[in-house]
Design a protein around this motif. Structure first.
Motif, PDB file in Angstrom:
ATOM      1  N   ASN A  86      34.309  45.654  30.144  1.00 39.07           N
ATOM      2  CA  ASN A  86      35.323  45.569  31.194  1.00 39.07           C
ATOM      3  C   ASN A  86      35.456  46.863  31.987  1.00 39.07           C
ATOM      4  N   LEU A  87      35.277  48.003  31.338  1.00 39.52           N
ATOM      5  CA  LEU A  87      35.309  49.255  32.085  1.00 39.52           C
ATOM      6  C   LEU A  87      34.163  49.312  33.089  1.00 39.52           C
ATOM      7  N   VAL A  88      32.979  48.882  32.670  1.00 44.03           N
ATOM      8  CA  VAL A  88      31.838  48.860  33.592  1.00 44.03           C
ATOM      9  C   VAL A  88      32.112  47.902  34.748  1.00 44.03           C
ATOM     10  N   ALA A  89      32.654  46.724  34.428  1.00 45.82           N
ATOM     11  CA  ALA A  89      32.955  45.744  35.474  1.00 45.82           C
ATOM     12  C   ALA A  89      33.974  46.293  36.470  1.00 45.82           C
ATOM     13  N   MET A  90      35.014  46.934  35.962  1.00 44.00           N
ATOM     14  CA  MET A  90      36.064  47.418  36.863  1.00 44.00           C
ATOM     15  C   MET A  90      35.600  48.626  37.666  1.00 44.00           C
TER      16      MET A  90
END
Length: 422
Positions: A218-222
């Motif tokens: 999720n950090l990569v996605a955001m």
């Protein structure tokens, strides 16, 4: 193909791969919203992105539901508005960095500078300054490399991942760079997230101890969506303004009248309707997310066409936004098409740069505020006097970016005014 289909659902013959192309707004509404559960983010087009984003908000099913539930409160309109002044200050600080190249008369590298300004604000406001600017400067080209390196995977989606194609090496190199930054960040905060409302803290509280891989995904996605979308869209702006001097002049007049010599504040934005129309028209012509593939879960009939189970449906804002049946002079840059009078009666899914339905981009409020603050902030201080290329054309990738490298020359507004620069 979209124009030849004229709104009808058609099957495209790409050899062993035969996806359906869906372009008409009522069909899009059914697939993206009305029966969205039957059209999932799975299939061959999603393989490269799943390798990057994993089981995150960019996936589907339970991992997506969990991710959206955790992240949604960060991106509500109310919360974004509460952060507006901090965002405005951070963007203004980022724009300060243009003074040196402007003063020396050097061309400005538009993709790099737009990414720098966006990252200055996003990392500070939404990631709690937990990522250093040095790491942010490494992430921007890595995400850009990911977006361009998947071209052959898009062109040959039926090839298994075990078959190497051009771009694979660049993709894996970029992925290593991203993980070299994000994975240690998760390890650092997973067991001591704190009580902050930034994305790192929110994700680590929700899953840092039990599921660090989910936090990483999720950090990569955001990081990708919160920075790439805005920086990518703003890259298209400058060639369009350079080749449409009347639009540029009207935009400058509005910003000069509302902002004057001040720093742009959030309360200025409500008085910048033409700026909003310009941003909307940029996204109509060049939506950063240009392709939304879906996989059919259960066979059903849409628009008289039987969509078979397991087949891919291709949805493209880029195509729908340019259909002559929906848009007058669709290839022309005309922000006035988004004036209140001309927007009346337009189908909700004739224009959908942020997607629609349950998977609509949760960061659209952030994008809108960022883009307006950046455009008003730059044009309240500077005038664009040159742009290369004068007309930019798109290249295929995970996101829509110009094929050519965009550079502009800016002059201080007062100086340009004295010289009578356009």
């Amino acid at each position: 193909m979209g124009r030849r289909a004229d709104g009808e659902i058609v099957q495209i013959n790409l050899g062993p791969f035969r996806p359906y192309l869906v372009t008409r707004p009522d069909h899009l509404q059914h697939i993206l919203r009305g029966n969205a559960a039957n059209y999932t983010r799975e299939g061959v087009f999603w393989r490269p992105l799943h390798r990057l984003f994993g089981h995150s908000i960019m996936s589907d099913g339970p991992p997506w539901e969990r991710s959206r539930k955790v992240l949604q409160p960060v991106f509500t309109a109310k919360n974004v508005e509460s952060l507006a002044q901090r965002m405005a200050d951070a963007i203004a600080d980022g724009i300060d960095g243009l003074a040196e190249p402007v003063g020396s008369g050097r061309p400005i590298d538009v993709p790099a500078e737009m990414a720098r300004i966006v990252n200055t604000a996003v990392v500070k406001i939404f990631f709690g300054d937990k990522i250093s600017m040095a790491d942010t400067e490494r992430l921007a080209p890595a995400f850009n490399a990911v977006g361009t390196s998947v071209v052959f995977r898009y062109l040959l989606p039926f090839l298994p991942g075990s078959v190497p194609v051009p771009g694979d090496r660049a993709f894996h190199g970029a992925l290593r760079t991203i993980d070299d930054i994000v994975v240690p960040l998760v390890e650092r905060y997973r067991d001591r997230p704190g009580d902050g409302d930034d994305i790192v803290s929110v994700l680590c509280r929700a899953g840092g101890h039990d599921d660090p891989v989910w936090v990483r995904d999720n950090l990569v996605a955001m990081l990708a969506t919160a920075t790439e979308t805005t920086a990518g869209a703003l890259t298209w702006l400058w060639p369009l303004l350079h080749s449409h001097r009347d639009v540029a002049a009207r935009l400058r007049e509005e910003i000069d009248r509302v902002v004057g010599g001040e720093r742009v504040r959030p309360e200025h934005l409500a008085s910048l309707p033409y700026t909003k129309q310009v941003v909307q028209e940029v996204l109509r012509l060049f939506p950063v997310g240009w392709l939304f593939p879906r996989m059919v879960v259960a066979e059903e009939n849409v628009g008289g066409v039987r969509l078979r189970r397991g087949r891919t449906v291709l949805i493209s804002p880029y195509i729908t936004h340019r259909l002559p049946a929906l848009w007058d002079r669709p290839d022309e840059f005309d922000p006035d098409r988004f004036s209140p009078s001309r927007s009346q009666g337009r189908h909700r899914y004739a224009y959908f740069p942020f997607g629609g339905g349950p998977h609509q981009c949760i960061g659209m409020y952030v994008f809108t505020m960022e883009a307006h603050l950046i455009i008003a902030g730059i044009l309240s201080r500077y005038r664009q006097v040159a742009c290369s290329p004068e007309v930019a054309t798109p290249r295929m990738g995970a996101s829509l970016r110009p094929r050519q490298h965009v550079e502009i020359v800016l002059r201080p507004a007062r100086e340009a005014g004295r010289e009578g620069a356009a």
